[in-house]
Design an enzyme around this catalytic site. Sequence first.
Site, PDB file in Angstrom:
ATOM      1  N   LYS A 304       0.780  -1.242   0.000  1.00 22.24           N
ATOM      2  CA  LYS A 304       0.000   0.000   0.000  1.00 22.24           C
ATOM      3  C   LYS A 304       0.816   1.299   0.000  1.00 22.24           C
ATOM      4  CE  LYS A 304      -4.119  -1.644  -0.074  1.00 22.24           C
ATOM      5  NZ  LYS A 304      -4.128  -2.099  -1.461  1.00 22.24           N
ATOM      6  N   TYR A 392      -7.255  -5.136  -1.089  1.00 22.49           N
ATOM      7  CA  TYR A 392      -5.991  -5.341  -1.812  1.00 22.49           C
ATOM      8  C   TYR A 392      -5.958  -4.528  -3.111  1.00 22.49           C
ATOM      9  CZ  TYR A 392      -1.776  -7.731  -3.398  1.00 22.49           C
ATOM     10  OH  TYR A 392      -0.487  -8.007  -3.812  1.00 22.49           O
TER      11      TYR A 392
HETATM   12  P1  RFL Z   1      10.422   7.914  -0.714  1.00 22.04           P
HETATM   13  O1  RFL Z   1      10.359   6.949  -1.840  1.00 22.04           O
HETATM   14  O2  RFL Z   1      11.125   7.508   0.528  1.00 22.04           O
HETATM   15  O3  RFL Z   1      11.061   9.245  -1.285  1.00 22.04           O
HETATM   16  C1  RFL Z   1      11.452  10.321  -0.446  1.00 22.04           C
HETATM   17  C2  RFL Z   1      12.586  11.063  -1.126  1.00 22.04           C
HETATM   18  O4  RFL Z   1      12.959  12.183  -0.320  1.00 22.04           O
HETATM   19  C3  RFL Z   1      14.373  12.266  -0.279  1.00 22.04           C
HETATM   20  N1  RFL Z   1      14.765  13.001   0.941  1.00 22.04           N
HETATM   21  C4  RFL Z   1      15.176  14.277   0.937  1.00 22.04           C
HETATM   22  N2  RFL Z   1      15.335  15.151  -0.054  1.00 22.04           N
HETATM   23  C5  RFL Z   1      15.782  16.394   0.276  1.00 22.04           C
HETATM   24  N3  RFL Z   1      16.096  16.758   1.547  1.00 22.04           N
HETATM   25  C6  RFL Z   1      15.942  15.906   2.568  1.00 22.04           C
HETATM   26  N4  RFL Z   1      16.253  16.275   3.821  1.00 22.04           N
HETATM   27  C7  RFL Z   1      15.462  14.602   2.291  1.00 22.04           C
HETATM   28  N5  RFL Z   1      15.200  13.509   3.044  1.00 22.04           N
HETATM   29  C8  RFL Z   1      14.789  12.560   2.214  1.00 22.04           C
HETATM   30  C9  RFL Z   1      14.816  10.809  -0.284  1.00 22.04           C
HETATM   31  O5  RFL Z   1      16.173  10.666  -0.718  1.00 22.04           O
HETATM   32  C10 RFL Z   1      13.834  10.200  -1.270  1.00 22.04           C
HETATM   33  O6  RFL Z   1      14.301  10.250  -2.597  1.00 22.04           O
HETATM   34  O7  RFL Z   1       8.959   8.372  -0.266  1.00 22.04           O
HETATM   35  P2  RFL Z   1       7.627   8.613  -1.157  1.00 22.04           P
HETATM   36  O8  RFL Z   1       7.927   9.404  -2.381  1.00 22.04           O
HETATM   37  O9  RFL Z   1       6.604   9.064  -0.185  1.00 22.04           O
HETATM   38  O10 RFL Z   1       7.229   7.138  -1.683  1.00 22.04           O
HETATM   39  C11 RFL Z   1       6.824   6.137  -0.802  1.00 22.04           C
HETATM   40  C12 RFL Z   1       7.236   4.765  -1.329  1.00 22.04           C
HETATM   41  O11 RFL Z   1       8.613   4.794  -1.644  1.00 22.04           O
HETATM   42  C13 RFL Z   1       6.951   3.646  -0.313  1.00 22.04           C
HETATM   43  O12 RFL Z   1       5.748   3.877   0.369  1.00 22.04           O
HETATM   44  C14 RFL Z   1       6.858   2.263  -1.001  1.00 22.04           C
HETATM   45  O13 RFL Z   1       8.089   1.895  -1.537  1.00 22.04           O
HETATM   46  C15 RFL Z   1       6.400   1.190   0.004  1.00 22.04           C
HETATM   47  N6  RFL Z   1       6.411  -0.167  -0.570  1.00 22.04           N
HETATM   48  C16 RFL Z   1       5.380  -0.606  -1.368  1.00 22.04           C
HETATM   49  N7  RFL Z   1       4.352   0.216  -1.700  1.00 22.04           N
HETATM   50  C17 RFL Z   1       3.370  -0.204  -2.554  1.00 22.04           C
HETATM   51  O14 RFL Z   1       2.426   0.572  -2.812  1.00 22.04           O
HETATM   52  N8  RFL Z   1       3.378  -1.469  -3.136  1.00 22.04           N
HETATM   53  C18 RFL Z   1       4.391  -2.353  -2.860  1.00 22.04           C
HETATM   54  O15 RFL Z   1       4.392  -3.451  -3.427  1.00 22.04           O
HETATM   55  C19 RFL Z   1       5.422  -1.956  -1.930  1.00 22.04           C
HETATM   56  N9  RFL Z   1       6.436  -2.787  -1.625  1.00 22.04           N
HETATM   57  C20 RFL Z   1       7.469  -1.042  -0.264  1.00 22.04           C
HETATM   58  C21 RFL Z   1       7.461  -2.357  -0.815  1.00 22.04           C
HETATM   59  C22 RFL Z   1       8.549  -0.617   0.546  1.00 22.04           C
HETATM   60  C23 RFL Z   1       9.581  -1.498   0.822  1.00 22.04           C
HETATM   61  N10 RFL Z   1      10.637  -1.016   1.621  1.00 22.04           N
HETATM   62  C24 RFL Z   1      12.007  -1.114   1.271  1.00 22.04           C
HETATM   63  C25 RFL Z   1      10.360  -0.178   2.767  1.00 22.04           C
HETATM   64  C26 RFL Z   1       8.481  -3.244  -0.531  1.00 22.04           C
HETATM   65  C27 RFL Z   1       9.527  -2.833   0.309  1.00 22.04           C
HETATM   66  C28 RFL Z   1      10.594  -3.834   0.639  1.00 22.04           C
HETATM   67  C1  PHB Z   2       7.167  -6.392  -4.396  1.00 23.88           C
HETATM   68  O1  PHB Z   2       8.180  -5.771  -4.076  1.00 23.88           O
HETATM   69  O2  PHB Z   2       7.060  -6.950  -5.509  1.00 23.88           O
HETATM   70  C2  PHB Z   2       6.056  -6.509  -3.422  1.00 23.88           C
HETATM   71  C3  PHB Z   2       6.222  -6.030  -2.125  1.00 23.88           C
HETATM   72  C4  PHB Z   2       5.182  -6.151  -1.221  1.00 23.88           C
HETATM   73  C5  PHB Z   2       3.981  -6.762  -1.614  1.00 23.88           C
HETATM   74  C6  PHB Z   2       3.829  -7.207  -2.908  1.00 23.88           C
HETATM   75  C7  PHB Z   2       4.869  -7.088  -3.815  1.00 23.88           C
HETATM   76  O3  PHB Z   2       2.967  -6.910  -0.739  1.00 23.88           O
END
Ligand code: RFL
Ligand code: PHB
Length: 399
Positions: A304, A392
């Site tokens: 999400k 979902y």
């Molecule tokens: P981001 O992607 O963290 O981007 C924030 C940006 O701000 C920069 N920043 C700064 N810039 C200037 N000055 C500062 N002081 C700063 N501090 C930070 C950072 O360098 C960065 O480039 O946040 P944003 O844009 O809100 O996006 C959120 C998403 O990245 C995150 O919610 C998702 O990746 C979560 N997530 C998933 N979401 C989904 O909807 N579907 C998925 O399947 C899904 N799988 C996941 C995920 C997150 C994961 N991790 C690693 C936490 C799977 C994983 C493993």
């Molecule tokens: C993915 O990184 O492909 C991913 C992560 C979290 C999910 C589903 C897919 O729940």
Amino acid sequence: MPPTTFPTRTQVAIIGAGPAGLLLGQLLHKAGIDAVVLEQRSGDYVLGRIRAGVIEQTTVDLLERAGVAARMHAEGLPHDGFELCVDGQRSRIDLHARTGGKRVTVYGQTEITRDLMAARAEEGLTTVYEATNVEVLDFDGDTPRVRFQHQGRDHELRCDFIAGCDGFHGVCRASVPQSSLRTFEKVYPFGWLGILADVPPVAHELIYVRHERGFALCSMRSATRSRYYLQCSLEDKVEQWSDQAFWDELKRRLDPAAAAALVTGPAIEKSIAPLRSFVTEPMRFGRLFLAGDAAHIVPPTGAKGLNLAASDVQFLAEALTEHYQEKSAAGLDGYSARALARIWKAERFSWWFTSLMHRFPDNAGFGDRMQQAELDYLRQSEAAQTVMAENYVGLPMVA
Ligand code: RFL
Ligand code: PHB
């Protein structure tokens, strides 16, 4: 080389070039609103972070409206369902049938980010990468400013509004007086170890695995690139996990057919992420608006996080457009409540799905049986599957 010059005034200063910041910039540009994006990292570093993979239909629609959906339509994988594997037995959640025809799209966050970066570059819009020591100032008054450094030089950007899209560890939320915030947090006693590998996915659909050794997830990025996760201890270090150890452990948690079909290969990325639920209220302080991970975190189980970031920026872009085009403050005044109503429901779903599928250290007795009973119910009850599928694929965007 002469020093790079940057604009000193813009309508909206966007902090962070993750999906929230870049998508907001694109939506504002479409609405004729000027924005500058400041990012502390390099573009390559941002693209190197492997994160989300599953995109809701509302996010797909929004990317279309932003004019950055062409490659996603060509390369993204539509998924009509996913599988649950419970202690070696697989069953399917039919998203399409349970939601009246909805589906999700598998398309990596890295690719969405790349598409948004390309669109910004093509339109000649300003993104300052490697902007360090970013400070957000005077957002409680009428003339907010952002100070930053770039290549050792000081810069200042005046603006009407600041959009804090700088993720969980960003500077924007941290700049708000503590007394103006209320935060809610739950930290889970485990993490996810993820690997990316150029091997064909073990199955056509995602498999969410509940096993006595811990949770696992089989996902993918394309027909030739797989993304797998294992529940791991918070004490684990990536270096302790060889590729072989990862594949062996994944096989143990899968059902025999999937374990036999699993194609293994060298990891091209390997990382550990802690799991957390977190919400800040409100998401607006004067002329500073928070969006995406800067305001809230969900554990990745429900897929999400990126989708919430997208709905936040949709609400924020609409509100800013209303402000500039109709001279109305209603959208900006309602932004926080509107965004939070959707966020809390996704928080609930992500917490529920996480609690259902993971092994908890203190859960050996009663809690374990509760998980089993609920998973059994989910397998038998169409009503329970409908609730899961509806959440979902993503809840509707309420006005
Ligand atoms: P981001 O992607 O963290 O981007 C924030 C940006 O701000 C920069 N920043 C700064 N810039 C200037 N000055 C500062 N002081 C700063 N501090 C930070 C950072 O360098 C960065 O480039 O946040 P944003 O844009 O809100 O996006 C959120 C998403 O990245 C995150 O919610 C998702 O990746 C979560 N997530 C998933 N979401 C989904 O909807 N579907 C998925 O399947 C899904 N799988 C996941 C995920 C997150 C994961 N991790 C690693 C936490 C799977 C994983 C493993
Ligand atoms: C993915 O990184 O492909 C991913 C992560 C979290 C999910 C589903 C897919 O729940």
